[in-house]
Write a protein that holds these residues in place. Structure first.
Motif, PDB file in Angstrom:
ATOM      1  N   ALA A  91       0.845  -1.208   0.000  1.00  0.00           N
ATOM      2  CA  ALA A  91       0.000   0.000   0.000  1.00  0.00           C
ATOM      3  C   ALA A  91       0.870   1.245   0.000  1.00  0.00           C
ATOM      4  CB  ALA A  91      -0.917  -0.008   1.210  1.00  0.00           C
ATOM      5  N   HIS A  92       0.446   2.248  -0.777  1.00  0.00           N
ATOM      6  CA  HIS A  92       1.153   3.514  -0.863  1.00  0.00           C
ATOM      7  C   HIS A  92       0.136   4.658  -0.793  1.00  0.00           C
ATOM      8  CE1 HIS A  92       4.925   1.551  -2.227  1.00  0.00           C
ATOM      9  NE2 HIS A  92       4.083   0.700  -2.801  1.00  0.00           N
ATOM     10  N   GLU A  93       0.555   5.767  -0.180  1.00  0.00           N
ATOM     11  CA  GLU A  93      -0.293   6.950  -0.094  1.00  0.00           C
ATOM     12  C   GLU A  93       0.097   7.939  -1.185  1.00  0.00           C
ATOM     13  OE1 GLU A  93      -1.658   9.160   3.697  1.00  0.00           O
ATOM     14  OE2 GLU A  93      -0.032  10.397   2.874  1.00  0.00           O
ATOM     15  N   LEU A  94      -0.867   8.312  -1.999  1.00  0.00           N
ATOM     16  CA  LEU A  94      -0.658   9.267  -3.081  1.00  0.00           C
ATOM     17  C   LEU A  94      -1.441  10.528  -2.757  1.00  0.00           C
ATOM     18  CD1 LEU A  94       0.763   9.193  -5.946  1.00  0.00           C
ATOM     19  CD2 LEU A  94      -1.543   8.833  -6.861  1.00  0.00           C
TER      20      LEU A  94
ATOM     21  N   CYS B 263      -5.935  19.937  -1.353  1.00  0.00           N
ATOM     22  CA  CYS B 263      -5.311  18.623  -1.553  1.00  0.00           C
ATOM     23  C   CYS B 263      -6.356  17.511  -1.475  1.00  0.00           C
ATOM     24  CB  CYS B 263      -4.238  18.364  -0.485  1.00  0.00           C
ATOM     25  SG  CYS B 263      -2.871  19.546  -0.452  1.00  0.00           S
ATOM     26  N   ASN B 264      -5.970  16.356  -1.964  1.00  0.00           N
ATOM     27  CA  ASN B 264      -6.754  15.141  -1.773  1.00  0.00           C
ATOM     28  C   ASN B 264      -5.782  13.962  -1.775  1.00  0.00           C
ATOM     29  OD1 ASN B 264      -8.897  13.485  -1.318  1.00  0.00           O
ATOM     30  ND2 ASN B 264      -9.954  13.907  -3.249  1.00  0.00           N
ATOM     31  N   THR B 265      -6.187  12.869  -1.128  1.00  0.00           N
ATOM     32  CA  THR B 265      -5.303  11.726  -0.928  1.00  0.00           C
ATOM     33  C   THR B 265      -6.023  10.443  -1.296  1.00  0.00           C
ATOM     34  OG1 THR B 265      -4.185  12.892   0.885  1.00  0.00           O
ATOM     35  CG2 THR B 265      -3.857  10.525   0.754  1.00  0.00           C
ATOM     36  N   VAL B 266      -5.258   9.489  -1.844  1.00  0.00           N
ATOM     37  CA  VAL B 266      -5.809   8.189  -2.175  1.00  0.00           C
ATOM     38  C   VAL B 266      -4.743   7.128  -1.912  1.00  0.00           C
ATOM     39  CG1 VAL B 266      -5.063   8.237  -4.605  1.00  0.00           C
ATOM     40  CG2 VAL B 266      -7.091   6.908  -3.955  1.00  0.00           C
ATOM     41  N   GLN B 267      -5.172   5.915  -1.604  1.00  0.00           N
ATOM     42  CA  GLN B 267      -4.243   4.791  -1.469  1.00  0.00           C
ATOM     43  C   GLN B 267      -4.169   4.025  -2.780  1.00  0.00           C
ATOM     44  OE1 GLN B 267      -4.952   2.116   1.891  1.00  0.00           O
ATOM     45  NE2 GLN B 267      -3.105   2.893   2.830  1.00  0.00           N
ATOM     46  N   ILE B 268      -2.957   3.638  -3.163  1.00  0.00           N
ATOM     47  CA  ILE B 268      -2.764   2.792  -4.325  1.00  0.00           C
ATOM     48  C   ILE B 268      -2.035   1.527  -3.882  1.00  0.00           C
ATOM     49  CG2 ILE B 268      -2.751   4.704  -5.966  1.00  0.00           C
ATOM     50  CD1 ILE B 268       0.295   4.507  -6.021  1.00  0.00           C
ATOM     51  N   TYR B 269      -2.115   0.473  -4.706  1.00  0.00           N
ATOM     52  CA  TYR B 269      -1.560  -0.816  -4.319  1.00  0.00           C
ATOM     53  C   TYR B 269      -0.642  -1.327  -5.422  1.00  0.00           C
ATOM     54  CZ  TYR B 269      -5.304  -0.264  -1.024  1.00  0.00           C
ATOM     55  OH  TYR B 269      -6.117   0.251  -0.054  1.00  0.00           O
ATOM     56  N   SER B 270       0.550  -1.707  -5.018  1.00  0.00           N
ATOM     57  CA  SER B 270       1.564  -2.154  -5.967  1.00  0.00           C
ATOM     58  C   SER B 270       1.210  -3.521  -6.535  1.00  0.00           C
ATOM     59  CB  SER B 270       2.931  -2.214  -5.282  1.00  0.00           C
ATOM     60  OG  SER B 270       3.867  -2.877  -6.091  1.00  0.00           O
ATOM     61  N   PRO B 271       1.342  -3.688  -7.861  1.00  0.00           N
ATOM     62  CA  PRO B 271       1.152  -5.016  -8.460  1.00  0.00           C
ATOM     63  C   PRO B 271       2.419  -5.869  -8.381  1.00  0.00           C
ATOM     64  CG  PRO B 271       1.560  -3.422 -10.179  1.00  0.00           C
ATOM     65  CD  PRO B 271       1.545  -2.640  -8.883  1.00  0.00           C
TER      66      PRO B 271
END
Length: 462
Positions: A211-214, A225-233
């Motif tokens: 998990a990473h915070e973007l 601002c706005n934030t979303v979580q992304i997930y590494s494949p």
């Protein structure tokens, strides 16, 4: 319902009492007491009565927010209704009661309302005569300054060098700059032009984490601002583990488990916990349901997920001890009361709304100021109570009590008395000029006292 229909002689086959208000809402209860022996009594539940042959139905198909004007906005909405009452409809929004409005218009405009960029809100329209006939529309937070909208992301395949591809898109409102800054896990990653959206980022480092915070911020407005979580494949793992526990039956419960899988093996995963293996599942089967488990309020339940190909790829969650009393606990919250307009006889209706979880099956009662306003069924958006006296003295309170579990209750109260029997009067008007706002114009602060007003608005003439 607190009404005494009088004394009767024994010996008749039928007895007629009434009249009752067939409002399709009030659940009537009839109590028969022997005059000499009050303990000799019979109670029977009649339920709600509805004399309208064709029931009123209402829905709001479309509702749209206008563009902002000095921090406020208007709302346009359409309304479809069948078999309505003859008195029009009311709208409850942001603790305000608006209307009544006449049926038949193509669309309706209400407002202005203040935009806070934080809180979503709901709008409830309901027939003034048949309050059960209602429709609710939910709005996302409205922002009149710079705002970064919902961030849409799509991760591609792993590049093989611990980096991955990311497609990024979002909307922006009233930016102060033509560019935005991108932060990955709190560190600056790059600056990009809004006009180039959507953008493709080809070498996002996975840093060995799933998990990473973007975060995205306007280049000239660090508060926008706005934030979303992304997930590494590229990384095997289980992120954002969540669970939902069912209601108890016979002191047992089921649990639904879910998570976001990373670059996990194709053979699925095993679920275990508390010394047990609960089974093997495909990742596509998520969420999964397990049980039944005994809710003994002593076992600290835990669940571990292990990838079948890579046993070092695992994650777990501690649920803790489970009590049926807590699971099935009824909760009433967020009770709200809005005062309607005064009528010719100096009375008004209060319109009650609230949230409830795990309610009893017998409905609820509304009480306040020593008065029981009746029993009601759950499921409506708005419940009218009244008529109440707008005597300029009583501060009305409203207590919602679940009939099956009376300890399940919550309340609200008006901050001030409702005043219907006083002529409208405005006094102590003060006007303080402020700075010039343009050629021949200036701002001012207006204040005054008022009593006997019949709505929340006033007109200013110059």
């Amino acid at each position: 319902q607190g009404v005494d229909f009088g004394d009767f002689e024994y010996g008749e086959l039928f007895y007629e009492v009434g009249p009752f208000d067939a409002d399709c809402i009030t659940d009537y209860v009839l109590i028969i007491n022997d005059n000499e022996f009050p303990a000799c009594a019979l109670e029977t539940e009649i339920g709600s009565l509805c004399c309208q042959i064709d029931s009123c139905e209402m829905n709001i198909p479309i509702a749209e927010v206008h563009s902002c004007n000095e921090g406020t906005f208007l709302i346009d909405f359409e309304l479809n209704v069948e078999n309505p009452g003859s008195e029009g409809f009311l709208v409850a929004i942001n603790n305000e009661l608006l209307g009544p409005f006449e049926y038949g218009q193509t669309f309706y405009t209400i407002g202005p309302f203040e935009a806070d960029c934080q809180n979503g809100f709901n709008m409830v329209a309901f027939d003034k005569e048949f309050s059960y006939c209602s429709s609710e529309y939910l709005f996302e937070p409205v922002c009149c300054g710079c705002a970064i909208g919902e961030i849409e992301t799509n991760t591609g395949i792993c590049n093989g060098d611990s980096t991955f591809f990311l497609n990024l898109n979002f909307s922006v409102q009233s930016p102060l700059s033509n560019e935005f800054d991108l932060f990955l896990n709190g560190s600056p990653y790059g600056t990009y032009d809004y006009e180039n959206l959507p953008i493709n980022l080809t070498n996002i480092p996975d840093q060995g984490e799933l998990a990473h915070e973007l975060q995205i911020c306007d280049s000239e407005d660090p508060q926008c601002c706005n934030t979303v979580q992304i997930y590494s494949p590229c990384v095997c793992g289980m992120a954002n583990i969540s669970y939902n526990i069912s209601a108890c039956q016979n002191d047992s419960f089921y649990i639904s488990l879910d998570f976001i899988p990373g670059a996990n093996g194709s053979d699925g995963f095993t679920v275990g916990g508390n010394g047990n293996v609960y089974g093997t599942y495909d990742y596509e089967a998520l969420p999964i349901e397990l049980g039944p488990f005994h809710a003994d309020n002593s076992t600290p339940y835990e669940f571990i997920f292990i990838d079948l190909i890579d046993p070092l790829c695992f994650e777990f969650i501690d649920i803790g001890q489970i009590s049926c009393e807590e699971i099935n606990n009824c909760n009433i919250s967020n009770v709200n009361a809005i005062a309607g307009n005064c009528s010719a006889d100096n009375s008004f209706y209060a319109y009650i709304s609230f949230d409830v979880a795990n309610p009893g099956s017998d409905g609820f009662t509304i009480q306040g100021n020593g008065t029981n306003y009746g029993n009601f069924s759950y499921g409506e958006n708005i419940y009218p109570v009244g008529p109440l006296s707008g005597d300029c003295n009583t501060i009305y309170e409203f207590v919602i009590i679940d009939l099956a579990s009376p300890i399940c209750q919550d309340f609200t109260a008006f901050e001030n008395p409702i005043c219907c029997n006083t002529d409208c009067e405005i006094w102590d008007i003060s006007v303080d000029p402020l700075e010039c706002t343009g050629e021949g114009t200036y701002a001012l602060v207006l204040d005054f006292n008022v009593q006997g007003n019949t709505n929340e608005f006033f007109d200013v003439f110059s």
